[in-house]
Design a protein around this motif. Structure first.
Motif, PDB file in Angstrom:
ATOM      1  N   ASP B  95       0.836  -1.207   0.000  1.00  0.00           N
ATOM      2  CA  ASP B  95       0.000   0.000   0.000  1.00  0.00           C
ATOM      3  C   ASP B  95       0.869   1.254   0.000  1.00  0.00           C
ATOM      4  O   ASP B  95       0.591   2.229  -0.694  1.00  0.00           O
ATOM      5  CB  ASP B  95      -0.920   0.005   1.233  1.00  0.00           C
ATOM      6  N   LYS B  98       2.496   1.773  -3.415  1.00  0.00           N
ATOM      7  CA  LYS B  98       1.561   2.329  -4.402  1.00  0.00           C
ATOM      8  C   LYS B  98       1.476   3.841  -4.249  1.00  0.00           C
ATOM      9  O   LYS B  98       1.508   4.586  -5.227  1.00  0.00           O
ATOM     10  CB  LYS B  98       0.166   1.721  -4.214  1.00  0.00           C
ATOM     11  N   ALA B 117       3.574  -2.669  -6.452  1.00  0.00           N
ATOM     12  CA  ALA B 117       2.511  -1.699  -6.699  1.00  0.00           C
ATOM     13  C   ALA B 117       1.516  -2.221  -7.735  1.00  0.00           C
ATOM     14  O   ALA B 117       0.331  -1.916  -7.689  1.00  0.00           O
ATOM     15  CB  ALA B 117       3.106  -0.365  -7.142  1.00  0.00           C
ATOM     16  N   SER B 118       2.025  -3.064  -8.662  1.00  0.00           N
ATOM     17  CA  SER B 118       1.155  -3.598  -9.713  1.00  0.00           C
ATOM     18  C   SER B 118       0.158  -4.606  -9.161  1.00  0.00           C
ATOM     19  O   SER B 118      -0.881  -4.861  -9.759  1.00  0.00           O
ATOM     20  CB  SER B 118       1.996  -4.279 -10.788  1.00  0.00           C
TER      21      SER B 118
END
Lengths: 341, 341
Positions: B95, B98, B117-118
């Protein structure tokens, strides 16, 4: 004569510092409540301490501090015990170096070790705290933690301080023992945060100060876990992991305690960052500074760059109005032993 | 529905885990004495625990352990709370990644961070604990310790577990909360010794487990002390100082606690060295191993190399006859929340 001194020192130590840390946090006896800090003369330091502890531990007080946040940290060398004529751990390292040099010709060629083993005063005077931790790391690697601590314990049994002729651990400050006990009686958790070696201090901290190993923070080398002949052991390594001095002290506090202290005590530049960090928090804070001004009963020194430096700590303590304790004026007794000052 | 779950979980958590660690060590209430470990079914693990605690804490028992030596250490992930489908701290790091990636284009180019992040499952499956600690170090350097911990606290408030839809800290094990309380009621000092980040765990350990920051040992980065605009602060650095996993666990125990535990609990290869070190001491010793065998109420996994590995720990636990706890058979309840399993 010397034997009597030792005996008295030993007996008094036993009476003052409970070996069982499990009881050290229990309620104090009525006597301590009635007259806390008996070796502190009436004066500004004693008044400031009692005022602070009462303000922070009395329910309903605007300065009340909840029990889990009552953290008090103490430097060791020069704050809880003497540090003259040299750090006591340095005296240990010298004795250890002599023995190692006698048995290991190649180690004897290390210039620092050779200088220390020679006992040459100029060599000793130039030894820094950094040299000391390096020396201890070098002369104590390759053995288990238990082996190292057995060596320290043995040294503490047999070594004698050159000025007072007593075991080094007899030269702890009686007023600071009383302060530790007074704080614990008010649910403060007391920690050592020292540039000294963590594994060194843990050998005696519980017996002499009532501070258990998990409340001792200090400098440390790397350690490796191994299974040797089926036995799990921890081997002390040559490399340093952490030097718990100057800016390292707040780092050590954050790492080991995880909370900013409400109270901190020191006596040198090595403690300045810890005192600044402590005072930088919100709410009530207390910074205590032990002033070595008693050459007759202890030593007098508060300036200069020897042993890690004193000028910065002293100047800031005075400028900020921290609680500076005159050993000469405010301590009626320095050491616990009856025949000691 | 989800709101009700959360509310119930929150209420139950509050009732089970005292936020005030100062009282956590006090005497237990009569109810706990009468029926310790209510969420443990009658069975070999419950019997072994009670037998051990009684043997080691009853005066006059040949296995009596003095209070200061009553040290019990607990792994966190998979031992005190769940660790599926990924380490909860990894969910936090994802989290965080991201958000950082959205605001810092150059950071988004870091392959690990980009993969996390993906949300790509293959990328997640290949992330090791070492990656995690590196990731946390990289995405959290340059800020103060307080800033970092505020970010973690905020995440714990808002993040929800993908399977149960509750805050991650609702997925602590009710039987282990009871065990912690039972041990403390018998003057055991309870410590976390986890591969997780020390600064991460300290945000919630006191509230949810009653374990104060100074009794949390974990992986850690370097920290630097600075005076910024006159304010003393600790800045988290990119470099790692210590990974508290596998052989690092006994090292962390020696460093932070300074005493060999009498009891230790784990659930994976990462805990094996801690369990070996604990059992390697003299006198009575207890090794507990949480067996994840309940796919319905929690997860079932005890073999394989995922998340740091399980084969070595499991094999040795069985071979040595350590106390292996079947979550399925021996825990009547997994989580504290009323609508949780």
């Amino acid at each position: 004569m010397k034997r009597t001194l030792l005996l008295l020192a030993g007996l008094t130590l036993g009476a003052c510092a409970p070996a069982d840390s499990g009881t050290a946090n229990d309620s104090p006896d009525a006597g301590t409540r009635a007259n806390p800090l008996p070796s502190w003369n009436e004066g500004p330091a004693r008044t400031a301490i009692i005022d602070f502890v009462e303000r922070t531990t009395t329910a309903g007080s605007p300065d009340f501090v909840p029990v889990p946040e009552r953290i008090a940290t103490f430097d060791n060398d020069g704050t809880l015990w003497s540090e003259q004529p040299i750090y006591f751990q340095l005296a240990f390292a010298i004795d250890r170096s002599k023995m190692i040099a006698a048995h290991n010709p190649e180690l004897a060629e290390n210039p620092l070790l050779a200088a220390l083993a020679s006992g040459d005063e100029n060599a000793l005077a130039s030894v820094t705290e950094h040299d000391l931790v390096q020396l201890v790391a070098e002369t104590h690697s390759g053995m288990t933690l238990e082996q190292y601590q057995a060596i320290v314990a043995n040294w503490l049994d047999v070594a004698r301080h050159p000025r007072f002729g007593v075991p080094y651990q007899a030269l702890i400050y009686q007023p600071m023992l009383e302060l530790l006990e007074y704080l614990r009686a008010h649910d403060y958790k007391t920690f050592i945060v020292s540039g000294g070696g963590i594994d060194f201090m843990r050998v005696f901290a519980e017996d002499v100060y009532g501070i258990p190993p998990e409340q001792v923070v200090g400098s440390m080398g790397e350690t490796e876990f191994e299974i040797r002949d089926g036995v799990p052991v921890l081997i002390k390594q040559r490399a340093m992991n952490f030097v718990d001095d100057k800016g390292g002290k707040p780092v050590g506090i954050a790492r080991f305690i995880g909370r900013r202290p409400v109270m901190a005590w020191g006596n040198s530049d090595g403690d300045l960052a810890m005192l600044q960090y402590t005072m930088g928090g919100d709410g009530p804070r207390f910074a205590g500074y032990v002033h070595h001004d008693d050459a007759d009963r202890e030593w007098a020194y508060d300036r200069g760059s020897h042993i890690g430096g004193f000028d910065k700590g002293w100047d800031e303590a005075v400028e900020k109005g921290w609680t500076v304790v005159s050993m000469k004026d405010e301590w009626s007794k320095i050491y616990p032993g009856e025949n000691l000052p």
